[in-house]
Scaffold this motif. Structure first.
Motif, mmCIF file in Angstrom:
data_model
loop_
_atom_site.group_PDB
_atom_site.id
_atom_site.type_symbol
_atom_site.label_atom_id
_atom_site.label_comp_id
_atom_site.label_asym_id
_atom_site.label_seq_id
_atom_site.Cartn_x
_atom_site.Cartn_y
_atom_site.Cartn_z
ATOM 1 N N PRO A 58 0.806 -1.231 0.000
ATOM 2 C CA PRO A 58 0.000 0.000 0.000
ATOM 3 C C PRO A 58 0.836 1.275 0.000
ATOM 4 O O PRO A 58 1.945 1.321 0.532
ATOM 5 N N GLY A 59 0.265 2.310 -0.617
ATOM 6 C CA GLY A 59 0.771 3.663 -0.469
ATOM 7 C C GLY A 59 -0.125 4.426 0.490
ATOM 8 O O GLY A 59 -1.282 4.043 0.710
ATOM 9 N N PHE A 60 0.408 5.495 1.062
ATOM 10 C CA PHE A 60 -0.346 6.288 2.029
ATOM 11 C C PHE A 60 -0.688 7.640 1.423
ATOM 12 O O PHE A 60 0.196 8.381 0.987
ATOM 13 N N LEU A 61 -1.982 7.964 1.374
ATOM 14 C CA LEU A 61 -2.457 9.251 0.879
ATOM 15 C C LEU A 61 -2.847 10.093 2.083
ATOM 16 O O LEU A 61 -3.854 9.834 2.733
ATOM 17 N N HIS A 97 -0.619 18.224 -5.233
ATOM 18 C CA HIS A 97 -1.139 18.466 -6.580
ATOM 19 C C HIS A 97 -2.646 18.669 -6.589
ATOM 20 O O HIS A 97 -3.355 18.183 -7.464
ATOM 21 N N SER A 98 -3.139 19.398 -5.594
ATOM 22 C CA SER A 98 -4.562 19.714 -5.538
ATOM 23 C C SER A 98 -4.754 21.204 -5.313
ATOM 24 O O SER A 98 -3.948 21.852 -4.643
ATOM 25 N N THR A 99 -5.835 21.736 -5.873
ATOM 26 C CA THR A 99 -6.191 23.134 -5.642
ATOM 27 C C THR A 99 -6.842 23.324 -4.277
ATOM 28 O O THR A 99 -6.974 24.452 -3.801
ATOM 29 N N GLU A 100 -7.255 22.224 -3.643
ATOM 30 C CA GLU A 100 -7.917 22.288 -2.349
ATOM 31 C C GLU A 100 -6.903 22.439 -1.213
ATOM 32 O O GLU A 100 -5.807 21.872 -1.273
ATOM 33 N N LYS A 101 -7.291 23.171 -0.204
ATOM 34 C CA LYS A 101 -6.434 23.365 0.959
ATOM 35 C C LYS A 101 -7.095 22.794 2.208
ATOM 36 O O LYS A 101 -7.075 23.376 3.288
ATOM 37 N N GLN A 102 -7.701 21.629 2.026
ATOM 38 C CA GLN A 102 -8.283 20.891 3.139
ATOM 39 C C GLN A 102 -8.421 19.435 2.712
ATOM 40 O O GLN A 102 -8.336 19.116 1.522
ATOM 41 N N ASP A 103 -8.621 18.574 3.689
ATOM 42 C CA ASP A 103 -8.676 17.137 3.412
ATOM 43 C C ASP A 103 -10.093 16.718 3.034
ATOM 44 O O ASP A 103 -10.834 16.160 3.845
ATOM 45 N N ASN A 104 -10.467 16.975 1.797
ATOM 46 C CA ASN A 104 -11.811 16.616 1.355
ATOM 47 C C ASN A 104 -11.751 15.745 0.099
ATOM 48 O O ASN A 104 -10.685 15.283 -0.319
ATOM 49 N N GLU A 105 -12.914 15.529 -0.514
ATOM 50 C CA GLU A 105 -13.002 14.638 -1.664
ATOM 51 C C GLU A 105 -12.181 15.144 -2.849
ATOM 52 O O GLU A 105 -11.484 14.367 -3.512
ATOM 53 N N LEU A 106 -12.248 16.439 -3.125
ATOM 54 C CA LEU A 106 -11.510 16.985 -4.262
ATOM 55 C C LEU A 106 -10.003 16.870 -4.039
ATOM 56 O O LEU A 106 -9.251 16.618 -4.989
ATOM 57 N N GLU A 110 -7.906 14.973 -6.924
ATOM 58 C CA GLU A 110 -6.889 15.645 -7.748
ATOM 59 C C GLU A 110 -5.503 15.051 -7.531
ATOM 60 O O GLU A 110 -4.720 14.911 -8.488
ATOM 61 N N ASN A 111 -5.191 14.691 -6.316
ATOM 62 C CA ASN A 111 -3.877 14.096 -6.067
ATOM 63 C C ASN A 111 -3.742 12.719 -6.690
ATOM 64 O O ASN A 111 -2.703 12.390 -7.278
ATOM 65 N N VAL A 112 -4.774 11.893 -6.594
ATOM 66 C CA VAL A 112 -4.701 10.562 -7.201
ATOM 67 C C VAL A 112 -4.734 10.673 -8.725
ATOM 68 O O VAL A 112 -4.049 9.909 -9.424
ATOM 69 N N ARG A 113 -5.482 11.605 -9.250
ATOM 70 C CA ARG A 113 -5.468 11.822 -10.705
ATOM 71 C C ARG A 113 -4.053 12.152 -11.172
ATOM 72 O O ARG A 113 -3.602 11.646 -12.216
ATOM 73 N N TRP A 114 -3.332 12.987 -10.409
ATOM 74 C CA TRP A 114 -1.950 13.328 -10.771
ATOM 75 C C TRP A 114 -1.055 12.098 -10.683
ATOM 76 O O TRP A 114 -0.206 11.869 -11.568
ATOM 77 N N ILE A 115 -1.229 11.289 -9.646
ATOM 78 C CA ILE A 115 -0.422 10.079 -9.497
ATOM 79 C C ILE A 115 -0.648 9.133 -10.665
ATOM 80 O O ILE A 115 0.302 8.567 -11.227
ATOM 81 N N ILE A 116 -1.897 8.964 -11.068
ATOM 82 C CA ILE A 116 -2.215 8.085 -12.195
ATOM 83 C C ILE A 116 -1.516 8.558 -13.463
ATOM 84 O O ILE A 116 -0.997 7.751 -14.249
ATOM 85 N N ALA A 117 -1.455 9.859 -13.661
ATOM 86 C CA ALA A 117 -0.872 10.424 -14.883
ATOM 87 C C ALA A 117 0.649 10.431 -14.863
ATOM 88 O O ALA A 117 1.279 10.445 -15.937
ATOM 89 N N ASN A 118 1.260 10.408 -13.686
ATOM 90 C CA ASN A 118 2.694 10.670 -13.610
ATOM 91 C C ASN A 118 3.529 9.600 -12.911
ATOM 92 O O ASN A 118 4.761 9.628 -13.025
ATOM 93 N N GLN A 119 2.906 8.707 -12.181
ATOM 94 C CA GLN A 119 3.670 7.726 -11.420
ATOM 95 C C GLN A 119 3.023 6.349 -11.521
ATOM 96 O O GLN A 119 1.906 6.201 -12.027
#
Length: 213
Positions: A58-61, A97-106, A110-119
């Motif tokens: 597992p990875g930790f988000l 890699h998210s525009t959000e500044k809190q721990d929510n759904e977006l 956005e962070n997992v979308r970036w991971i999928i595209a780049n890692q």
């Protein structure tokens, strides 16, 4: 009181504590004040260990707040310790890699979308909260990656929506019932001039196994 994550006004807490009994829950303010907490380290340690036993790495988000959020830090430490005890290198995912500044759904999406595209996408995800896990699952689905099959996903908090997702979310339930009972018991004792000597109360959470992991 559940203290804020950042920019806590210590003066207000000092003044309030001189006049009325206060119990901190979810996050402590100071160790010499009454506090009722979840064992965040243990819950995520056990969840991570279960994924490792299922032959996953597992990875930790984690949290937007990083080291400012003691709760998130304890969860990350539990993840890292489980990985290290299994002889595996921890993989704390990049959450910048998210525009959000809190721990929510977006934030999760956005962070997992970036991971999928780049890692390389981990075969399982330990998410710091259910809300972050919800966003992560949406990003995986949008990329044609099946949560619960291709990538196992876990959350934390057992929020109301978690059992109604598809797949339903494996998560960690905090003992909010015991939090409430303990907080009220401490306050009642203080009002009766029988202040408990013990300042800290930590309760073990419960893993809720569902379809996502």
């Amino acid at each position: 009181i559940a203290p804020v994550v950042v920019d806590l006004n210590e003066r207000i807490h000092e003044l309030a504590g001189k006049n009325i009994p206060i119990v901190y829950f979810d996050r402590p303010w100071r160790k010499d004040r009454y506090h009722v907490l979840n064992d965040n380290h243990r819950g995520v340690f056990e969840m991570t260990s279960a994924l490792i036993k299922a032959k996953r790495r597992p990875g930790f988000l984690g949290s937007f707040y990083r080291e400012s959020n003691i709760t998130a830090c304890e969860r990350q430490q539990g993840y890292c310790e489980a990985m290290q005890m299994a002889g595996l290198p921890p993989r704390v995912l990049d959450c910048s890699h998210s525009t959000e500044k809190q721990d929510n759904e977006l934030f999760g999406y956005e962070n997992v979308r970036w991971i999928i595209a780049n890692q390389e996408v981990p075969d399982s995800l330990v998410c710091v909260t259910d809300a972050v896990a919800l966003g992560a699952m949406r990003a995986l689905n949008n990329a044609g990656i099946m949560p619960g099959k291709d990538v196992l996903v876990t959350g934390h908090d057992n929020l109301r929506f978690s059992e109604f997702l598809t797949p339903s979310l494996t998560t960690i339930r905090q003992r909010k019932d015991l939090f409430a009972q303990t907080c009220i018991s401490i306050i009642d004792a203080c009002l009766a001039d029988k202040k408990p000597k013990e300042k800290g109360y930590v309760f073990t959470p419960e893993i809720i196994r569902r379809e996502s992991a």
